[in-house]
Write a protein that holds these residues in place. Structure first.
Motif, mmCIF file in Angstrom:
data_model
loop_
_atom_site.group_PDB
_atom_site.id
_atom_site.type_symbol
_atom_site.label_atom_id
_atom_site.label_comp_id
_atom_site.label_asym_id
_atom_site.label_seq_id
_atom_site.Cartn_x
_atom_site.Cartn_y
_atom_site.Cartn_z
ATOM 1 N N UNK A 1 36.761 35.394 43.629
ATOM 2 C CA UNK A 1 37.068 35.907 44.958
ATOM 3 C C UNK A 1 38.393 36.677 44.938
ATOM 4 N N UNK A 2 39.369 36.140 44.228
ATOM 5 C CA UNK A 2 40.664 36.827 44.107
ATOM 6 C C UNK A 2 40.501 38.153 43.385
ATOM 7 N N UNK A 3 39.652 38.188 42.333
ATOM 8 C CA UNK A 3 39.412 39.436 41.619
ATOM 9 C C UNK A 3 38.879 40.496 42.576
ATOM 10 N N UNK A 4 37.947 40.110 43.438
ATOM 11 C CA UNK A 4 37.351 41.096 44.347
ATOM 12 C C UNK A 4 38.372 41.655 45.327
ATOM 13 N N UNK A 5 39.402 40.875 45.639
ATOM 14 C CA UNK A 5 40.435 41.340 46.562
ATOM 15 C C UNK A 5 41.568 42.082 45.863
ATOM 16 N N UNK A 6 41.862 41.709 44.618
ATOM 17 C CA UNK A 6 43.029 42.255 43.929
ATOM 18 C C UNK A 6 42.723 43.450 43.024
ATOM 19 N N UNK A 7 41.468 43.603 42.611
ATOM 20 C CA UNK A 7 41.107 44.694 41.702
ATOM 21 C C UNK A 7 40.116 45.613 42.425
ATOM 22 N N UNK A 8 40.626 46.689 43.040
ATOM 23 C CA UNK A 8 39.764 47.538 43.859
ATOM 24 C C UNK A 8 38.735 48.360 43.065
ATOM 25 N N UNK A 9 39.047 48.727 41.847
ATOM 26 C CA UNK A 9 38.130 49.516 41.025
ATOM 27 C C UNK A 9 36.992 48.614 40.531
#
Length: 112
Positions: free
Chosen positions: A50-58
């Protein structure tokens, strides 16, 4: 991609730090029981993704990071030390870092 950190990455020497903030962190750290620390230092794979989806926009970059995380879960490789990835995808901190207030402070406040 290869990335290497020096062995002394969690050493406070050579890093600027706020002495009062460090002292306060050490005091609060000493108030916690080992069990409380262990519970507080755990992040589930769902929370990580979930954090990846919020922190890594590409999207391509995010898929690469998710693939790396999955490979670490499967292999058990300690590539992120002092962070550990368990076989069920649980992200945590090594016990030696968790019990050492200065190392934990360095991880959260200097490198975090």
């Amino acid at each position: 991609m290869v990335m290497e950190f020096p062995d002394n990455v969690l050493n406070l020497d050579g890093h600027q730090n706020n002495g009062a903030q460090l002292k306060q962190f050490i005091q609060r750290h000493s108030m916690l029981k080992q069990q409380d620390l262990s519970i507080a230092m755990v992040v589930t794979s769902r929370e990580v993704l979930s954090a990846f989806s919020q922190l890594v926009p590409c999207v391509g970059c995010r898929r690469s990071v998710e693939r790396l995380f999955s490979q670490l879960v499967e292999s058990g490789n300690p590539a992120l030390e002092p962070l550990t990835v368990g076989p069920k995808g649980v992200l945590s901190v090594t016990r030696s870092c968790m019990t050492d207030a200065k190392k934990l402070y360095t991880l959260f406040y200097v490198h975090g």
